[in-house]
Design a protein around this motif. Sequence first.
Motif, PDB file in Angstrom:
ATOM      1  N   ARG A  12       0.686  11.832   6.740  1.00 53.09           N
ATOM      2  CA  ARG A  12       1.160  10.579   7.345  1.00 53.09           C
ATOM      3  C   ARG A  12       1.812   9.759   6.240  1.00 53.09           C
ATOM      4  O   ARG A  12       1.708  10.092   5.063  1.00 53.09           O
ATOM      5  CB  ARG A  12       0.021   9.808   7.992  1.00 53.09           C
ATOM      6  CG  ARG A  12      -1.044   9.343   7.014  1.00 53.09           C
ATOM      7  CD  ARG A  12      -2.187   8.598   7.709  1.00 53.09           C
ATOM      8  NE  ARG A  12      -3.100   8.043   6.754  1.00 53.09           N
ATOM      9  CZ  ARG A  12      -4.075   8.708   6.137  1.00 53.09           C
ATOM     10  NH1 ARG A  12      -4.249  10.002   6.373  1.00 53.09           N
ATOM     11  NH2 ARG A  12      -4.875   8.119   5.280  1.00 53.09           N
ATOM     12  N   ASP A  13       2.482   8.673   6.592  1.00 54.88           N
ATOM     13  CA  ASP A  13       3.077   7.786   5.592  1.00 54.88           C
ATOM     14  C   ASP A  13       1.966   7.198   4.726  1.00 54.88           C
ATOM     15  O   ASP A  13       0.858   6.944   5.222  1.00 54.88           O
ATOM     16  CB  ASP A  13       3.839   6.644   6.261  1.00 54.88           C
ATOM     17  CG  ASP A  13       5.090   7.109   6.988  1.00 54.88           C
ATOM     18  OD1 ASP A  13       5.458   8.298   6.867  1.00 54.88           O
ATOM     19  OD2 ASP A  13       5.702   6.277   7.681  1.00 54.88           O
ATOM     20  N   PRO A  14       2.246   6.965   3.441  1.00 54.87           N
ATOM     21  CA  PRO A  14       1.218   6.358   2.582  1.00 54.87           C
ATOM     22  C   PRO A  14       0.804   4.982   3.076  1.00 54.87           C
ATOM     23  O   PRO A  14       1.607   4.239   3.641  1.00 54.87           O
ATOM     24  CB  PRO A  14       1.915   6.222   1.220  1.00 54.87           C
ATOM     25  CG  PRO A  14       3.047   7.176   1.269  1.00 54.87           C
ATOM     26  CD  PRO A  14       3.474   7.255   2.708  1.00 54.87           C
ATOM     27  N   GLU A  15      -0.470   4.666   2.865  1.00 60.28           N
ATOM     28  CA  GLU A  15      -0.991   3.342   3.176  1.00 60.28           C
ATOM     29  C   GLU A  15      -1.029   2.578   1.856  1.00 60.28           C
ATOM     30  O   GLU A  15      -1.728   2.976   0.924  1.00 60.28           O
ATOM     31  CB  GLU A  15      -2.406   3.476   3.741  1.00 60.28           C
ATOM     32  CG  GLU A  15      -3.065   2.177   4.082  1.00 60.28           C
ATOM     33  CD  GLU A  15      -4.488   2.396   4.581  1.00 60.28           C
ATOM     34  OE1 GLU A  15      -5.405   1.772   4.021  1.00 60.28           O
ATOM     35  OE2 GLU A  15      -4.662   3.201   5.517  1.00 60.28           O
ATOM     36  N   ARG A  17      -1.500  -1.027  -0.290  1.00 60.42           N
ATOM     37  CA  ARG A  17      -2.043  -2.389  -0.339  1.00 60.42           C
ATOM     38  C   ARG A  17      -1.832  -2.914  -1.745  1.00 60.42           C
ATOM     39  O   ARG A  17      -1.634  -2.150  -2.682  1.00 60.42           O
ATOM     40  CB  ARG A  17      -3.527  -2.387  -0.004  1.00 60.42           C
ATOM     41  CG  ARG A  17      -3.772  -1.944   1.424  1.00 60.42           C
ATOM     42  CD  ARG A  17      -5.193  -2.168   1.831  1.00 60.42           C
ATOM     43  NE  ARG A  17      -5.323  -1.823   3.251  1.00 60.42           N
ATOM     44  CZ  ARG A  17      -6.425  -1.501   3.823  1.00 60.42           C
ATOM     45  NH1 ARG A  17      -7.550  -1.473   3.124  1.00 60.42           N
ATOM     46  NH2 ARG A  17      -6.470  -1.207   5.100  1.00 60.42           N
ATOM     47  N   ALA A  28      -1.702   2.938  -3.457  1.00 62.15           N
ATOM     48  CA  ALA A  28      -1.239   3.766  -2.340  1.00 62.15           C
ATOM     49  C   ALA A  28      -2.254   4.867  -2.078  1.00 62.15           C
ATOM     50  O   ALA A  28      -2.730   5.520  -3.005  1.00 62.15           O
ATOM     51  CB  ALA A  28       0.119   4.386  -2.665  1.00 62.15           C
ATOM     52  N   ARG A  29      -2.574   5.064  -0.818  1.00 59.77           N
ATOM     53  CA  ARG A  29      -3.464   6.151  -0.406  1.00 59.77           C
ATOM     54  C   ARG A  29      -2.709   7.047   0.552  1.00 59.77           C
ATOM     55  O   ARG A  29      -2.047   6.562   1.469  1.00 59.77           O
ATOM     56  CB  ARG A  29      -4.713   5.605   0.263  1.00 59.77           C
ATOM     57  CG  ARG A  29      -5.597   4.830  -0.681  1.00 59.77           C
ATOM     58  CD  ARG A  29      -6.905   4.403  -0.027  1.00 59.77           C
ATOM     59  NE  ARG A  29      -7.727   3.673  -0.957  1.00 59.77           N
ATOM     60  CZ  ARG A  29      -8.485   4.223  -1.901  1.00 59.77           C
ATOM     61  NH1 ARG A  29      -8.549   5.526  -2.012  1.00 59.77           N
ATOM     62  NH2 ARG A  29      -9.193   3.485  -2.733  1.00 59.77           N
ATOM     63  N   TYR A  30      -2.796   8.341   0.303  1.00 59.51           N
ATOM     64  CA  TYR A  30      -2.197   9.301   1.221  1.00 59.51           C
ATOM     65  C   TYR A  30      -2.991  10.593   1.179  1.00 59.51           C
ATOM     66  O   TYR A  30      -3.797  10.815   0.272  1.00 59.51           O
ATOM     67  CB  TYR A  30      -0.714   9.548   0.918  1.00 59.51           C
ATOM     68  CG  TYR A  30      -0.362   9.926  -0.499  1.00 59.51           C
ATOM     69  CD1 TYR A  30      -0.401  11.258  -0.929  1.00 59.51           C
ATOM     70  CD2 TYR A  30       0.046   8.968  -1.425  1.00 59.51           C
ATOM     71  CE1 TYR A  30      -0.051  11.605  -2.220  1.00 59.51           C
ATOM     72  CE2 TYR A  30       0.402   9.306  -2.715  1.00 59.51           C
ATOM     73  CZ  TYR A  30       0.365  10.630  -3.106  1.00 59.51           C
ATOM     74  OH  TYR A  30       0.717  10.980  -4.383  1.00 59.51           O
ATOM     75  N   ASN A  50      -7.494  13.819  -0.059  1.00 59.24           N
ATOM     76  CA  ASN A  50      -7.214  12.394  -0.180  1.00 59.24           C
ATOM     77  C   ASN A  50      -6.745  12.083  -1.593  1.00 59.24           C
ATOM     78  O   ASN A  50      -7.366  12.531  -2.565  1.00 59.24           O
ATOM     79  CB  ASN A  50      -8.460  11.572   0.152  1.00 59.24           C
ATOM     80  CG  ASN A  50      -8.876  11.727   1.588  1.00 59.24           C
ATOM     81  OD1 ASN A  50      -8.040  11.810   2.478  1.00 59.24           O
ATOM     82  ND2 ASN A  50     -10.165  11.785   1.825  1.00 59.24           N
ATOM     83  N   GLU A  62       5.268   4.253  -1.869  1.00 58.15           N
ATOM     84  CA  GLU A  62       5.585   3.340  -0.761  1.00 58.15           C
ATOM     85  C   GLU A  62       7.068   3.413  -0.399  1.00 58.15           C
ATOM     86  O   GLU A  62       7.431   3.420   0.780  1.00 58.15           O
ATOM     87  CB  GLU A  62       5.219   1.903  -1.152  1.00 58.15           C
ATOM     88  CG  GLU A  62       5.544   0.880  -0.095  1.00 58.15           C
ATOM     89  CD  GLU A  62       5.156  -0.533  -0.506  1.00 58.15           C
ATOM     90  OE1 GLU A  62       4.755  -1.295   0.385  1.00 58.15           O
ATOM     91  OE2 GLU A  62       5.246  -0.879  -1.706  1.00 58.15           O
ATOM     92  N   ARG A  66       7.132   9.898   2.865  1.00 55.26           N
ATOM     93  CA  ARG A  66       6.976   9.812   4.310  1.00 55.26           C
ATOM     94  C   ARG A  66       6.231  11.039   4.807  1.00 55.26           C
ATOM     95  O   ARG A  66       6.192  12.072   4.134  1.00 55.26           O
ATOM     96  CB  ARG A  66       8.347   9.739   5.020  1.00 55.26           C
ATOM     97  CG  ARG A  66       9.148   8.491   4.694  1.00 55.26           C
ATOM     98  CD  ARG A  66       8.491   7.239   5.279  1.00 55.26           C
ATOM     99  NE  ARG A  66       9.150   6.023   4.868  1.00 55.26           N
ATOM    100  CZ  ARG A  66       8.694   5.185   3.928  1.00 55.26           C
ATOM    101  NH1 ARG A  66       7.581   5.432   3.295  1.00 55.26           N
ATOM    102  NH2 ARG A  66       9.348   4.085   3.638  1.00 55.26           N
ATOM    103  N   GLN A  67       5.692  10.944   5.987  1.00 55.04           N
ATOM    104  CA  GLN A  67       4.974  12.059   6.602  1.00 55.04           C
ATOM    105  C   GLN A  67       5.827  13.322   6.564  1.00 55.04           C
ATOM    106  O   GLN A  67       7.020  13.286   6.859  1.00 55.04           O
ATOM    107  CB  GLN A  67       4.631  11.729   8.045  1.00 55.04           C
ATOM    108  CG  GLN A  67       3.919  12.851   8.755  1.00 55.04           C
ATOM    109  CD  GLN A  67       3.580  12.504  10.199  1.00 55.04           C
ATOM    110  OE1 GLN A  67       3.669  11.362  10.602  1.00 55.04           O
ATOM    111  NE2 GLN A  67       3.196  13.497  10.954  1.00 55.04           N
TER     112      GLN A  67
END
Length: 148
Positions: A12-15, A17, A28-30, A50, A62, A66-67
């Motif tokens: 999925r796209d990175p999250e 914060r 970034a978490r992916y 993870n 970020e 992308r996914q």
Amino acid sequence: MNKVILMGRLTRDPEVRYSQGENSLAIARYTLAVDRRFKRDGEASADFINCVAFGKAAEHAERFYRQGLKVVIAGRIQTGSYTNKDGVKVYTTEVVVEEQEFAESKAVSDANAGGYRQAPSPAPAPVSDAGDGFMNIPDGIDEELPFN
């Protein structure tokens, strides 16, 4: 020594914060889907790893990740634990990213968007007239490159 190198596709796209405070830091978490080398019962399988990146690496993820994108990362495994809201102790394992790179061209990535696996594609032929094995980069592409 604690070193891991992985190649896989983003699930999925990175999250991303940003930490609080005067000098905020991107985090970034992916998750990478990493194909297993051996198949069980003739079916391919994958591990879902993870990953967490900090600072410039997180900002890069970020902006460009992308996914479905295939990347190579190098880092270290970090374990931890916390107690969830139900009072149960949860153990975590993740890779702290120290280096990350694209593992395929943008054209191949766009063709595989949304998928985790791809059939191998032939290497692009050099387009240089000089015969030096390098490709010519078209004018005006500077804004699309992730580096200067």
